[in-house]
Design a protein around this motif. Sequence first.
Motif, PDB file in Angstrom:
ATOM      1  N   VAL A  79     -46.399  36.515 -47.898  1.00 32.48           N
ATOM      2  CA  VAL A  79     -47.039  36.791 -49.183  1.00 32.48           C
ATOM      3  C   VAL A  79     -46.048  37.161 -50.279  1.00 32.48           C
ATOM      4  O   VAL A  79     -46.423  37.229 -51.453  1.00 32.48           O
ATOM      5  CB  VAL A  79     -48.111  37.891 -49.048  1.00 32.48           C
ATOM      6  N   THR A  80     -44.789  37.391 -49.911  1.00 35.07           N
ATOM      7  CA  THR A  80     -43.775  37.684 -50.926  1.00 35.07           C
ATOM      8  C   THR A  80     -43.027  36.437 -51.374  1.00 35.07           C
ATOM      9  O   THR A  80     -42.145  36.514 -52.224  1.00 35.07           O
ATOM     10  CB  THR A  80     -42.749  38.715 -50.402  1.00 35.07           C
ATOM     11  N   ASP A  81     -43.378  35.288 -50.810  1.00 40.03           N
ATOM     12  CA  ASP A  81     -42.712  34.021 -51.129  1.00 40.03           C
ATOM     13  C   ASP A  81     -43.640  33.178 -52.006  1.00 40.03           C
ATOM     14  O   ASP A  81     -44.637  32.640 -51.511  1.00 40.03           O
ATOM     15  CB  ASP A  81     -42.379  33.280 -49.840  1.00 40.03           C
TER      16      ASP A  81
ATOM     17  N   GLY B 135     -49.111  43.878 -44.523  1.00 41.64           N
ATOM     18  CA  GLY B 135     -48.607  45.144 -45.053  1.00 41.64           C
ATOM     19  C   GLY B 135     -47.247  45.495 -44.487  1.00 41.64           C
ATOM     20  O   GLY B 135     -46.814  44.942 -43.467  1.00 41.64           O
ATOM     21  N   LEU B 136     -46.580  46.430 -45.153  1.00 43.83           N
ATOM     22  CA  LEU B 136     -45.271  46.897 -44.708  1.00 43.83           C
ATOM     23  C   LEU B 136     -45.171  48.390 -44.895  1.00 43.83           C
ATOM     24  O   LEU B 136     -45.445  48.923 -45.984  1.00 43.83           O
ATOM     25  CB  LEU B 136     -44.156  46.215 -45.523  1.00 43.83           C
TER      26      LEU B 136
ATOM     27  N   VAL C 278     -44.651  43.736 -50.720  1.00 43.96           N
ATOM     28  CA  VAL C 278     -45.656  43.280 -49.754  1.00 43.96           C
ATOM     29  C   VAL C 278     -47.031  43.842 -50.082  1.00 43.96           C
ATOM     30  O   VAL C 278     -48.016  43.096 -50.196  1.00 43.96           O
ATOM     31  CB  VAL C 278     -45.257  43.674 -48.319  1.00 43.96           C
ATOM     32  N   ASN C 279     -47.116  45.157 -50.233  1.00 44.83           N
ATOM     33  CA  ASN C 279     -48.411  45.842 -50.316  1.00 44.83           C
ATOM     34  C   ASN C 279     -49.094  45.720 -51.676  1.00 44.83           C
ATOM     35  O   ASN C 279     -50.324  45.846 -51.743  1.00 44.83           O
ATOM     36  CB  ASN C 279     -48.235  47.324 -49.973  1.00 44.83           C
TER      37      ASN C 279
ATOM     38  N   LEU D 274     -51.381  40.831 -55.202  1.00 40.09           N
ATOM     39  CA  LEU D 274     -51.552  40.239 -56.532  1.00 40.09           C
ATOM     40  C   LEU D 274     -51.305  38.734 -56.498  1.00 40.09           C
ATOM     41  O   LEU D 274     -52.067  37.946 -57.076  1.00 40.09           O
ATOM     42  CB  LEU D 274     -50.607  40.914 -57.530  1.00 40.09           C
ATOM     43  N   ALA D 275     -50.249  38.320 -55.812  1.00 40.38           N
ATOM     44  CA  ALA D 275     -49.927  36.896 -55.734  1.00 40.38           C
ATOM     45  C   ALA D 275     -51.040  36.114 -55.048  1.00 40.38           C
ATOM     46  O   ALA D 275     -51.430  35.024 -55.503  1.00 40.38           O
ATOM     47  CB  ALA D 275     -48.604  36.702 -54.975  1.00 40.38           C
TER      48      ALA D 275
END
Length: 256
Positions: free
Chosen positions: A65-67, A89-90, A111-112, A117-118
């Motif tokens: 989800v961070t990419d 989550g992290l 991450v969280n 949002l993304a």
Amino acid sequence: MSGTSIEGATVLVTGANRGIGLAFVQEALAGGAARVHAGVRAPEGVVPDSPVPGDDRVVPVRLDVTDPAQVAAAAAACADTTVVVNNAGLHTGTRLVRCADPADARAEMEVNYFGVLAMTRAFADVIAGNGGGAFVNVLSVAGMVPAPFMGGYSPAKAAALWLSTIARAELAGDGIGVTALIVGSVDTRMAAHVDGRKEDPRDIARAGYKALRRGEPVADTDWMAVDARARMARDPAGYERALARLLDVAELRTSR
């Protein structure tokens, strides 16, 4: 906003390979979902294995989800989605100010908060185009009450809680609901360092889908979530002091 049923729905779950994410996949299947896209981080170019082998309703999706590229690719590949469970989550387990690595708090926020949002931005039009649906954001007691012993995790989950409220307002006109889940201590790898009572992930998933069906904007999924909010409401200053004392305990233990 009326509720959303998972019966006949197409559900996407992030962080689906274990713990609460896997439980949301399993409970979606039990609740009659037509298809479940199981988002799992995997090495470059690798399609992850299904977290529920043998059930052809589960479609593994490579998704960090961070990419931004992977999020966009997931939105394109999972264009039939009507419910997104933002579970990834992290928790780095480090302090916020006097930390060993200042980058930990940024990673937790990525991450969280920014991950949620993304995914919300990427799938809002997808869900609207399919006639409406919902986002379920798996948050934490630490996002509802300030938890000093949870470093950057607590602020990131709090940010995701307000994100849920704002997204709910923005997306209501498109027939999209947003349910924020306040989750206590659960028997997962993330809570392996905590002793005492911990909830079964399947119970959390069942409570989450029940809240979704009812169209609840914010829902406590377990006893710890209810108890924490009650303590904070009764005596905010006292509860803050109690949480601060947990900074220096040798081991964390849940009550009851």
